[in-house]
Design a protein around this motif. Structure first.
Motif, PDB file in Angstrom:
ATOM      1  N   ASP A 758       0.760  -1.223  -0.068  1.00 47.10           N
ATOM      2  CA  ASP A 758       0.199  -0.085   0.009  1.00 47.10           C
ATOM      3  C   ASP A 758       0.743   1.267  -0.072  1.00 47.10           C
ATOM      4  N   GLY A 759       2.203   1.346   0.044  1.00 46.65           N
ATOM      5  CA  GLY A 759       3.112   2.376   0.083  1.00 46.65           C
ATOM      6  C   GLY A 759       3.041   3.261   1.230  1.00 46.65           C
ATOM      7  N   ALA A 760       2.684   2.609   2.508  1.00 51.97           N
ATOM      8  CA  ALA A 760       2.382   3.192   3.551  1.00 51.97           C
ATOM      9  C   ALA A 760       3.884   3.846   3.977  1.00 51.97           C
ATOM     10  N   ILE A 761       4.652   2.881   4.004  1.00 54.25           N
ATOM     11  CA  ILE A 761       6.053   3.072   4.752  1.00 54.25           C
ATOM     12  C   ILE A 761       6.801   3.923   3.798  1.00 54.25           C
ATOM     13  N   ARG A 762       7.512   4.952   4.204  1.00 49.65           N
ATOM     14  CA  ARG A 762       8.359   5.931   3.436  1.00 49.65           C
ATOM     15  C   ARG A 762       9.650   5.982   4.147  1.00 49.65           C
ATOM     16  N   ALA A 763      10.667   6.376   3.214  1.00 43.64           N
ATOM     17  CA  ALA A 763      12.033   6.589   3.758  1.00 43.64           C
ATOM     18  C   ALA A 763      12.255   7.612   4.736  1.00 43.64           C
ATOM     19  N   GLY A 764      13.006   7.336   5.687  1.00 36.37           N
ATOM     20  CA  GLY A 764      13.165   8.456   6.934  1.00 36.37           C
ATOM     21  C   GLY A 764      12.252   7.973   7.912  1.00 36.37           C
ATOM     22  N   MET A 765      11.134   7.164   8.087  1.00 36.23           N
ATOM     23  CA  MET A 765      10.241   7.189   9.124  1.00 36.23           C
ATOM     24  C   MET A 765      11.196   6.228  10.227  1.00 36.23           C
ATOM     25  N   GLU A 766      10.854   6.727  11.572  1.00 35.87           N
ATOM     26  CA  GLU A 766      11.554   6.163  12.640  1.00 35.87           C
ATOM     27  C   GLU A 766      10.722   5.466  13.553  1.00 35.87           C
ATOM     28  N   GLY A 767      11.180   4.574  14.380  1.00 36.98           N
ATOM     29  CA  GLY A 767      10.358   3.917  15.328  1.00 36.98           C
ATOM     30  C   GLY A 767      11.295   2.892  16.057  1.00 36.98           C
ATOM     31  N   ARG A 768      10.773   1.743  16.434  1.00 37.23           N
ATOM     32  CA  ARG A 768      11.584   0.689  17.210  1.00 37.23           C
ATOM     33  C   ARG A 768      11.280  -0.482  16.281  1.00 37.23           C
ATOM     34  N   GLY A 769      12.235  -1.435  16.629  1.00 37.08           N
ATOM     35  CA  GLY A 769      12.159  -2.876  15.894  1.00 37.08           C
ATOM     36  C   GLY A 769      12.585  -3.930  16.967  1.00 37.08           C
ATOM     37  N   LYS A 770      11.949  -5.068  16.958  1.00 39.49           N
ATOM     38  CA  LYS A 770      12.218  -6.264  17.473  1.00 39.49           C
ATOM     39  C   LYS A 770      12.674  -7.242  16.667  1.00 39.49           C
ATOM     40  N   VAL A 771      13.892  -8.221  17.052  1.00 38.69           N
ATOM     41  CA  VAL A 771      14.081  -9.104  16.039  1.00 38.69           C
ATOM     42  C   VAL A 771      13.974 -10.479  17.073  1.00 38.69           C
ATOM     43  N   ARG A 772      13.363 -11.406  16.614  1.00 36.62           N
ATOM     44  CA  ARG A 772      13.384 -12.669  17.476  1.00 36.62           C
ATOM     45  C   ARG A 772      14.439 -13.598  17.194  1.00 36.62           C
ATOM     46  N   VAL A 773      15.243 -13.956  18.116  1.00 35.28           N
ATOM     47  CA  VAL A 773      16.522 -14.738  18.003  1.00 35.28           C
ATOM     48  C   VAL A 773      16.678 -16.059  18.440  1.00 35.28           C
ATOM     49  N   GLY A 774      15.471 -16.538  18.825  1.00 30.80           N
ATOM     50  CA  GLY A 774      15.380 -17.808  19.409  1.00 30.80           C
ATOM     51  C   GLY A 774      14.713 -17.918  20.750  1.00 30.80           C
ATOM     52  N   TRP A 775      14.553 -19.484  21.062  1.00 29.67           N
ATOM     53  CA  TRP A 775      13.873 -19.695  22.443  1.00 29.67           C
ATOM     54  C   TRP A 775      14.907 -19.956  23.519  1.00 29.67           C
ATOM     55  N   TYR A 776      14.615 -19.347  24.517  1.00 29.46           N
ATOM     56  CA  TYR A 776      15.692 -19.550  25.826  1.00 29.46           C
ATOM     57  C   TYR A 776      15.054 -19.636  27.131  1.00 29.46           C
ATOM     58  N   PRO A 777      15.598 -20.244  28.245  1.00 29.47           N
ATOM     59  CA  PRO A 777      14.917 -20.108  29.546  1.00 29.47           C
ATOM     60  C   PRO A 777      14.407 -18.820  29.831  1.00 29.47           C
ATOM     61  N   ALA A 778      13.376 -18.895  30.723  1.00 27.96           N
ATOM     62  CA  ALA A 778      12.682 -17.647  31.017  1.00 27.96           C
ATOM     63  C   ALA A 778      13.812 -16.655  31.911  1.00 27.96           C
ATOM     64  N   GLY A 779      14.458 -17.400  32.812  1.00 28.53           N
ATOM     65  CA  GLY A 779      15.360 -16.680  33.661  1.00 28.53           C
ATOM     66  C   GLY A 779      16.612 -16.017  32.817  1.00 28.53           C
ATOM     67  N   TYR A 780      16.902 -16.465  31.516  1.00 22.58           N
ATOM     68  CA  TYR A 780      17.929 -16.043  30.846  1.00 22.58           C
ATOM     69  C   TYR A 780      17.425 -14.856  30.076  1.00 22.58           C
ATOM     70  N   VAL A 781      16.098 -15.243  29.503  1.00 17.99           N
ATOM     71  CA  VAL A 781      15.526 -13.835  28.718  1.00 17.99           C
ATOM     72  C   VAL A 781      15.248 -12.980  29.585  1.00 17.99           C
ATOM     73  N   LEU A 782      14.781 -13.165  31.096  1.00 18.54           N
ATOM     74  CA  LEU A 782      14.600 -12.088  31.779  1.00 18.54           C
ATOM     75  C   LEU A 782      15.848 -11.245  32.314  1.00 18.54           C
ATOM     76  N   PHE A 783      16.849 -11.920  32.707  1.00 15.89           N
ATOM     77  CA  PHE A 783      17.842 -11.389  33.407  1.00 15.89           C
ATOM     78  C   PHE A 783      19.008 -11.589  32.688  1.00 15.89           C
ATOM     79  N   ARG A 784      19.022 -11.710  31.218  1.00 16.36           N
ATOM     80  CA  ARG A 784      20.254 -11.688  30.425  1.00 16.36           C
ATOM     81  C   ARG A 784      21.178 -10.707  30.732  1.00 16.36           C
ATOM     82  N   LYS A 785      20.875  -9.448  30.561  1.00 18.10           N
ATOM     83  CA  LYS A 785      21.536  -8.283  30.792  1.00 18.10           C
ATOM     84  C   LYS A 785      22.158  -8.174  32.252  1.00 18.10           C
ATOM     85  N   LEU A 786      21.499  -8.506  32.858  1.00 19.98           N
ATOM     86  CA  LEU A 786      22.172  -8.400  34.460  1.00 19.98           C
ATOM     87  C   LEU A 786      23.346  -9.686  34.376  1.00 19.98           C
TER      88      LEU A 786
END
Length: 800
Positions: A758-786
């Protein structure tokens, strides 16, 4: 019987043609003078014009014959004065003339007679033709011819005067418009207040052609002379006038412009008092600088360079250019206000950063790096004093300070020397001269500046009631990098930095107190619980552990998303030609190989038709030769046929190139492409652009710590600011092989392809993106950065 033509008859047609062939007063007057001088041998002719009827004077325009006349002659004296009074043909014979009567003529011959014919338009005298005879008096025929010439010349010269007046007025208007455009362009070329004030004063002086321009600016409730361009001994920089006090003060009181053209005016007499006559002001014009009905300042123009007093035109010009200057001053004022707000916000930010943490390294890095946003220094450094020992602790742009490195050692030595001083050290170098009182200081910084390339050094001690914490030093290649406002900022920053550094040092002496106290408090509260409550807590903890370890959850990495430029193609002709037809408009959808325009192809069609005709002719000749068993001739015609067949194919290919086709599917993005009809295009010129909007590519900036999880083919979800309630889905096509610095961290880009039918997306628009990289234990997903942070700390401490 035909009437005999007089030998003095005027060639009316030739004379009128000569007049019409020239548009300006001077050439028409010269034609008139030459025609008059030809009437009688031994005569001369002069044409005069009265340019200003309010202040009349005879102005010589053209001369023919042996006579010399000054540029101007008095209007009411001599023979010309008689013509001015009579306004009719006037003849003076030799017996009636005295030399004083025609003193305006510079001639060495005896004048026999003088004749004058006035040049009139609507009974208004605007000039005269003078005929001088040296040999014989004028006959009636000569005088009639003279009147006939004047009758033809009067409207012609009057029309030429009107033409020149209109042209000069137009040129004057164009010059004024050009000056106003130039002024606006120059004033808007800078928004730095100090630079702008000097530019305004200088340009005002150039445009108005005056001895001096004084620029008074509002300062609280008074006017202060901020800039002067030129020479005005009656004022001096920094002079202050109150409302109603002086010329500028009067304007600030009532806002009305002032024009003083009389040197005896009391205001000028007051201003000139105590100054020599050659320094006196004889005329002045002044106008207010207004911003939305508010007084900004006053501009004074002093003494015209041509010695004439100012008039209403000068006042009008000054008022107009003041409006242009007011707009530029308003922009500069807005910049100053914005900078003040920026400085205050930066101070608040820096204060929050250095007081919100007790991490000494973070406090030091903030002190040497953050102020650079508002203070234009090249390098800053902080040295701390602990137990009487000096240590260079932080330098701008350096994470690990090595005081023995060649780049840091000179700065370390100078900062150590400055720490011995009890106060602020500020040393600058202008034109090779060090502005320091002590010879020792000049010698030290002469060497330091030569080594480092800097030209200014500023150091302020960091002290509190408990003593000295350290010293903060800044340096720059610009000797005047610190303004008064910057010095005030540094004083506030030094006080805040002293408190923050003192707290961080004290906290560092008890490194585990912040960890042990909360743990011990939690243990005490847990043991104080009842048995059942402790059991519930243990069961809950076990369930939480099972959830964190045994239940898998999808892991997503996220980052800022930006829509990359869409795929586009430029349509360019392969041959030179003129556009004859355009079949599309901006925004039309086109398909691959669709013809969107045609070049004029009549010549190519003609060439193609000729080649085809010759090809058919050669085939016919070949067939005839074969029928006649003439093999050699058939062979020749076969070669001719092959040649013209290739020529026809080449011409057909050229004809096909006259059609401009879209190389891709997409939308026409060139504005007003239909107006290209009739334009000649060279080979390689861009005719139109077609963009492919069927799909969009979004770059998701993923932090360096998460980049190892990215894989091509991973599913991604994009949420753009332009569509807050819509989620776009796609797949990662490429992961950038190199990272870039973005903000304070390094990021890698995951390039996500998203359908965009539909041509709705145009060059230069900004936002946030999420990429699914796999399945991991919940503890690792929730506290990975820590977990990663703890692991990095353990690795840095223990090396595991």
């Amino acid at each position: 019987m035909a009437t005999q033509r007089s030998k003095f008859a005027v060639p009316v047609a030739e004379f009128a043609t000569a007049l019409l062939a020239r548009q300006e007063v001077g050439p028409r007057a010269r034609v008139t003078a030459d025609q008059v001088a030809q009437l009688l041998p031994g005569t001369a002719a002069v044409v005069y014009i009265v340019e200003d009827l309010d202040n009349p004077v005879w102005t010589r325009i053209a001369i023919a014959g042996e006579v010399e006349v000054g540029a101007t002659t008095e209007f009411h004296t001599g023979t010309l004065g008689t013509v001015a009074r009579n306004k009719r043909l006037t003849v003076f014979e030799q017996d009636d003339l005295q030399r004083e009567d025609y003193a305006h003529l510079d001639t060495r011959r005896t004048v026999t007679a003088l004749a004058y014919v006035p040049l009139l338009v609507d009974e208004v005298l605007f000039g005269a033709v003078e005929m001088v005879s040296y040999e014989q008096p004028f006959s009636e025929e000569v005088l009639e011819a003279l009147q006939e010439i004047a009758g033809l010349a009067s409207p012609a010269i009057a029309a030429a005067r009107a033409y020149e007046s209109e042209r000069n007025a137009a040129l004057h208007s164009i010059s004024r418009v050009t000056q106003m455009y130039d002024l606006e362009k120059v004033f808007n070329s800078t928004i730095e207040m100090d630079e702008l004030l000097g530019t305004i004063a200088k340009k005002f002086q150039e445009v108005m052609g005056v001895q001096c321009i004084n620029l008074w600016m509002v300062n609280n409730d008074t006017l202060e002379l901020m800039r002067s361009a030129g020479f005005d001994p009656t004022v001096s920089a920094g002079m202050v006038q109150k409302p109603g006090e002086g010329i500028a003060g009067d304007i600030s009181d009532n806002g009305q412009p002032v024009l003083i053209d009389d040197p005896a005016d009391e205001r000028l007499q007051t201003r000139n008092r105590g100054h020599d006559e050659d320094e006196a002001i004889f005329s002045i014009v002044a106008s207010a600088l207004m911003e939305h009905e508010s007084l900004v300042g006053v501009v004074e123009a002093v003494n015209r360079l041509d010695g004439e007093p100012f008039d209403e035109d000068d006042q009008f010009l000054l008022t107009n250019i003041c409006e242009t200057a007011s707009n530029a001053l308003r922009n500069a004022s807005l910049l100053m206000a914005e900078r003040k707000v920026e400085i205050l916000e930066m101070l608040v930010t820096i204060s929050h950063e250095i007081t919100s943490t007790l991490n000494l390294e973070r406090v030091l890095q903030t002190i040497v790096n953050a102020p650079q946003a508002v203070i234009p220094y090249e390098r800053a450094a902080v040295a701390l004093e602990q137990g009487g020992r000096y240590k260079l602790s932080a330098v701008t742009g350096v994470t690990q300070v090595d005081a023995d490195s060649p780049e840091i050692t000179p700065l370390n030595d100078v900062l150590r020397w400055a720490m011995l001083s009890e106060g602020v050290v500020h040393v600058r170098q202008h034109d090779g001269e060090i502005d320091a009182a002590r010879e020792e200081t000049r010698a030290k910084f002469q060497s330091y500046f030569e080594t480092s390339g800097m030209r200014a050094f500023y150091a302020i001690p960091l002290t509190d009631d408990a003593g000295r914490v350290g010293i903060l030093g800044l340096e720059s290649a610009n000797p005047d990098f610190l303004s008064t406002a910057h010095v005030e900022i540094l004083q506030v920053l030094a006080a805040q930095a002293t408190v923050a550094l003192r707290n961080a040092q004290m906290y560092k002496q008890v490194p585990f107190i912040s960890v042990l106290e909360p743990v011990l408090e939690k243990k005490r509260k847990f043991m104080a619980m009842g048995q059942r409550r402790r059991t519930l807590w243990i069961a809950g903890a076990a369930a939480t552990l099972i959830f964190l370890v045994g239940l898998p959850l999808p892991l997503r990495v996220e980052g800022d998303a930006v829509v990359a430029p869409v795929h586009s193609a430029h349509i360019q002709p392969e041959v030179e030609g003129v556009v004859s037809r355009v079949y599309v408009r901006e925004g039309d959808h086109v398909t691959r190989d669709q013809v969107i325009a045609e070049l004029a192809d009549w010549e190519a069609r003609s060439t193609f038709a000729q080649a085809q005709a010759k090809y058919q002719t050669a085939l016919l000749q070949m067939n005839r030769s074969l029928a006649a068993n003439d093999g050699s001739e058939a062979g020749v015609q076969r070669v001719q046929a092959d040649f013209w067949k290739s020529e026809a194919a080449r011409d057909q290919e050229l004809l096909e190139k006259m059609r401009l086709r879209s190389p891709i599917d997409g939308l026409v993005a060139t504005p007003q492409v239909e107006n290209m009809v009739g334009r000649r295009l060279q080979q390689g010129d861009s005719f139109a652009e077609v963009v492919d909007t069927s799909r969009a590519v979004v770059d998701v900036a993923v932090d360096d710590a998460d980049s190892g999880l990215l894989r091509a083919g991973s599913h991604a979800y994009i949420k753009l600011n332009s569509f807050p309630t819509r989620i776009f889905r796609g797949d990662v096509t490429v992961v950038s092989p190199r990272g870039i610095i973005q903000g304070d961290s390094r990021v890698f880009f995951a390039r996500v392809a998203i359908p965009n039918s539909d041509g709705a997306i145009r060059a230069g628009m900004e936002g946030r993106g999420k990429v699914r990289v796999g399945w991991y234990p919940a503890g690792y997903v929730l506290f990975r950065k820590l977990f990663l942070w703890i692991y990095s700390r353990a690795w840095s401490w223990l090396g595991i």
